[in-house]
Enzyme design. Sequence first.
Site, PDB file in Angstrom:
ATOM      1  N   HIS A   1      -7.274  20.956  23.629  1.00  0.00           N
ATOM      2  CA  HIS A   1      -8.021  21.500  22.334  1.00  0.00           C
ATOM      3  C   HIS A   1      -9.698  21.471  22.761  1.00  0.00           C
ATOM      4  CE1 HIS A   1      -3.852  21.401  20.579  1.00  0.00           C
ATOM      5  NE2 HIS A   1      -4.530  22.462  19.668  1.00  0.00           N
TER       6      HIS A   1
ATOM      7  N   LYS B   1     -12.250  19.192  18.018  1.00  0.00           N
ATOM      8  CA  LYS B   1     -11.146  18.668  17.343  1.00  0.00           C
ATOM      9  C   LYS B   1     -11.259  17.124  17.191  1.00  0.00           C
ATOM     10  CE  LYS B   1      -6.202  18.913  17.298  1.00  0.00           C
ATOM     11  NZ  LYS B   1      -5.924  19.233  15.852  1.00  0.00           N
TER      12      LYS B   1
END
Length: 251
Positions: free
Chosen positions: A140, A144
Site C-alpha cells: 500500500h 497507510k
Amino acid sequence: MSGKAKAPAPLRIALIGARGRMGQAIAAAAKETGATIVAALDVGDDLAAGIALGDAVIDFSAHSATADVIRLAVAAKKPLVIGTTGHPAAEKAKLAKLAAKVPCVWAGNFSVGVNLLFALTRRAAAVLGSDYDVEVVEMHHRFKKDAPSGTAARLLEIILEERKLTAAALRHGRSGLTGERTSTEVGIHALRGGDVVGDHTVLFAALGERLELTHKASDRAIFARGALRAARWAVGQKPGLYDMQDVLGLK
Ligand code: NAD
C-alpha cells in the site's frame, strides 16, 4: 400501446459521506451506472430527511456515524450498504444485529476482483492442501497507518479456516535465525511505498511449482462501482445481513 419495453427507473440513492473521497467516487460512478444521488449527505445534514428520498442508502462516512445511519435506515425501512470501516469488533457485531432488520450489505472491500480473490483463495487452499506453503504479500501507499491491511487480514482468516489453523500460525515477516519453514505456518508481509492503492498476492508454493493469485487496485472507482452494484442487489432482498460474496453469488 407502443409495445416497447420500459427502461427500468434509475435507482435513487441517499449517499452518506458524500463530500469524502469515496462519496465523490460513488457520485461519479453513479453517472456511469444509471443511478441517481437524490440526497448527498455529510456532516451537519438532516440524514433522516435525505434517507426518506432514496430507494437505498449507501454509507461511506466514519465509524462513529454507523449507529445513527443504521437506526435511521431501519426506521425508514430502506436497504442499506455500509462501506465504512474501523469499528471495534464487539461494536460491529452489535451494529450488524440491528442492521439485519433491513437488507444490509456490509463489506470491508467492495471490489468485485478482491471478492473473487477471496473465493479463489479458499478454493486454492482447499485443493492444494498442506504440501503447499502459503504466504500473503500486500503493498500500500506510504500514508497507510495500519498493517496488515484489512483485506490481507480477511485473506489470512480464509486460509486459517481452510487449513484448520489458529492465529498462532501467522508469521509477520521473518528475521534472524528463524529455522526451516514449517508446514503449519502462514507468512504475511506488508510493503509500503509511493501511491499504491492496494496490491494483494497469495502464494502457494510446493516443491516443483508455485501458484500466485494477485489483485491490484489502481482506482477507488472499483469500490464505488461495487457499492452501487450492492445497492441495486439489496433492493428487493429479504431483511438480513449480507456481504459482497452474496451480491456476487460466490457463496
Ligand atoms: P473521507 O474522510 O474522505 O470521507 C468521509 C466523509 O464522511 C467526509 O466528508 C466526512 O465529513 C463525512 N462524515 C463523517 N462523519 C459523518 C457523519 N456523522 N455524518 C455524515 N457524514 C459524515 O474518507 P473516505 O476515504 O471517503 O472513506 C470513508 C470510509 O469508507 C472509511 O471508513 C474508509 O475506510 C471506508 N472505505 C471502504 C472501502 C470499502 O470497499 N468498503 C473502500 C474505501 C474506503
